[in-house]
Design a protein around this motif. Structure first.
Motif, PDB file in Angstrom:
ATOM      1  N   UNK A   1       1.506   5.493  -2.723  1.00  0.00           N
ATOM      2  CA  UNK A   1       0.301   4.845  -2.738  1.00  0.00           C
ATOM      3  C   UNK A   1       0.377   3.208  -2.622  1.00  0.00           C
ATOM      4  N   UNK A   2      -0.398   2.772  -1.799  1.00  0.00           N
ATOM      5  CA  UNK A   2      -0.402   1.483  -1.511  1.00  0.00           C
ATOM      6  C   UNK A   2      -1.700   0.680  -2.222  1.00  0.00           C
ATOM      7  N   UNK A   3      -1.486  -0.384  -2.659  1.00  0.00           N
ATOM      8  CA  UNK A   3      -2.809  -1.004  -3.251  1.00  0.00           C
ATOM      9  C   UNK A   3      -3.591  -1.788  -2.518  1.00  0.00           C
ATOM     10  N   UNK A   4      -5.081  -1.430  -2.279  1.00  0.00           N
ATOM     11  CA  UNK A   4      -5.966  -2.306  -1.367  1.00  0.00           C
ATOM     12  C   UNK A   4      -6.772  -3.246  -1.863  1.00  0.00           C
ATOM     13  N   UNK A   5      -6.629  -3.209  -3.454  1.00  0.00           N
ATOM     14  CA  UNK A   5      -7.066  -4.321  -4.192  1.00  0.00           C
ATOM     15  C   UNK A   5      -5.907  -5.096  -5.073  1.00  0.00           C
ATOM     16  N   UNK A   6      -6.039  -6.083  -5.105  1.00  0.00           N
ATOM     17  CA  UNK A   6      -4.886  -6.969  -5.998  1.00  0.00           C
ATOM     18  C   UNK A   6      -5.675  -7.721  -6.892  1.00  0.00           C
ATOM     19  N   UNK A   7      -5.318  -7.551  -8.237  1.00  0.00           N
ATOM     20  CA  UNK A   7      -5.842  -8.241  -9.299  1.00  0.00           C
ATOM     21  C   UNK A   7      -4.685  -9.221  -9.735  1.00  0.00           C
ATOM     22  N   UNK A   8      -5.122 -10.540  -9.489  1.00  0.00           N
ATOM     23  CA  UNK A   8      -4.198 -11.476  -9.951  1.00  0.00           C
ATOM     24  C   UNK A   8      -4.771 -12.588 -11.082  1.00  0.00           C
TER      25      UNK A   8
END
Length: 169
Positions: A1-8
């Motif tokens: 599963x690849x992320x489509x949203x990144x939380x930084x």
């Protein structure tokens, strides 16, 4: 599963605020990643992250930061992906962070939510994804319908309160 949203976030001390975004994305079954990066302490890593974000399959970035709150703007300066800034309450009740995030120069937009508004940032990110994904769009419709049902339940509970002599409903 690849992320489509990144939380930084600028540091892990921001996690209690940013985890609201994590929980919403988890509930919506949206693959996401969470990382700490600092515009001031790890500027090269922030630039590398932002420049490679689209290539890694990310579609939206949520960036939380307090005080000088440079992180969302630095990310936005180094990517063409939409960036949503979350001002983190710290000094000046988060007003300093909010002003830092919303005062971006022309050409480097950062969408900005309320102070500590990580949940709204996640909702906005999912609404962006819903523009081209019908499954996500349907989940958002269900979520929004649920918000209305909460108010209907609250009104029913308020109507059941009988302890006030002059309450008319």
């Amino acid at each position: 599963m690849k992320p489509i949203i990144s939380i930084i976030m600028g540091s892990t001390s921001d996690l209690p605020v940013m985890e609201k975004a994590c929980k919403f994305l988890e509930d919506m079954e949206i693959p996401f990643e969470v990382n700490a990066l600092s515009a001031h302490r790890t500027p090269s890593a922030v630039e590398e992250f932002a420049k490679g974000a689209r290539e890694r399959g990310l579609q939206v970035i949520i960036a939380g930061a307090g005080m000088a709150a440079a992180l969302p703007g630095v990310i936005a300066a180094n990517t063409t992906l939409p960036v949503i800034g979350v001002p983190i309450k710290g000094m000046l009740d988060g007003l300093d962070a909010m002003l830092s995030i919303i005062q971006m120069p022309p050409g480097i937009p950062v969408a900005t939510v309320s102070v500590n508004g990580a949940l709204n940032a996640a909702i906005l990110a999912v609404e962006m994804l819903a523009l081209k994904d019908e499954v996500i769009a349907e989940k958002m419709l269900e979520y929004k319908a649920g918000l209305g049902k909460k108010i209907e339940r609250a009104n029913a509970e308020l109507a059941d309160i009988k302890e006030y002599k002059y309450k008319t409903n």
